[in-house]
Write a protein that holds these residues in place. Sequence first.
Motif: not given
Length: 442
Positions: A59, A62, A65, A105-106, A108, A135, A203
């Motif tokens: 992860n 993002g 985020n 993951q995350e 963007d 994301d 995710h």
Amino acid sequence: MNSGSGANMVRRKRRRHSPENSPSKRRRRSQSERRSRRWVVSSKDSSNCTDKIVVVSYNILGVENASNHLDLYSNIPHRFLEWDKRKRLILEEINNYNASILCFQEVDHFNDLDNLFQNSGFKGTYKARTGEAKDGCAVFWKDKLFNLLHQEDIEFQRFGMRNNVAQLCILEANRDKKESDACNLTTMEPSTGKRRFVVGNIHVLFNPNRGDIKLGQVRLLLDKAYKLSQEWGNIPVIIAGDLNSVPQSAIYQFLSSSKLDIQLHDRRNMSGQLEIQSSRLFRSQIRDDASISMTLSRQLLYRWSVEELRIATGAKGITQLQHQLKLRSAYSGVPGDSRTRDDIGEPLATSYHSKFMGTVDYIWHSDDLVPLRVLETLPIDILRRSGGLPSEKWGSDHLAVSQSIVAVVILIEWLPLCPLFLSRFHTLLIPLAVKERHEILL
């Protein structure tokens, strides 16, 4: 004192007071050593294994985020949150692991990552979340090692389970392309001699109170991964991602045991996140359903609505959930020590910011693959002293990029089973060559 001994004394004094031997230098070297991650090797015999594959699950935090939740990084200097710095750290870290497959993951800024990793020989595929969030998830693979045969994306919104997404890829090891780490990962397809496997990347929803949705997302991914495995010849499965669930949770129990009695669990805490945040940090105590005395009061307390059960199980009137994959967690298959692992073998922490320190990132694999080694996470005391992630060394608030903590950097070697190992592991026979070795980094 003779002149020789006097000269030796002068040299010793010079060494003690030299800049390289100063207390601050020694302190920095000591801190650097403590921050480094060490490999932990399984007791499984891998002397006959030669080929390797490294899988990373990560992860990467993002950009949007991070910007929208600055309260989580109140102790972090702003420069450590800048994407230009973080993406370079992420690339450098991944290259250090000599990775072959990446599950992010995350994501963007996929185009940024795609450009960076193309230069390192990767191809990638991306699935953005639905809704307003920017994301999504991305899978990369070394072009010299694999071909992408098939891809399926899961939009959980289509099933009434929020805007999260997941990816499923069928990868084929390409033995015709030469590279030192070419892999022989999975079952061999009879007509082509190629080896194939399923890679799932997810995710899961964060919201701790919506255990019905979180469980439903995991259940749907596992069902689809199993179906693909069967359609492509009962090939092995690897599931990676940020599950937003701790090892003490019902969701973890479902993954590891393949079944779950939903009525025994509170829908508002299926992931264990609330329990972790309420000071029961790092206590690992997985309870068997059989050991729980179900009283009427508990049944009433944990009552699920018809709609919540439908979301969690995919059908009406079902409370007993089961999946068909026989999964093992990567870390639990390779023993570690109490400074970095809990009592079921999982890392004590793969993520760290001002409001959370715990494990939510995993690599799971079907039991026809055996982990041979893992890249150990950082001790909890070191993480706490770091103040949080990202940092100057690590590019995310999950372990894989942070000064003192490894968010999701699980490096493992996989050993597909063959007749030689059947008597030892008591698992199903699959037609694989003996000389196959695989590393997977989460």
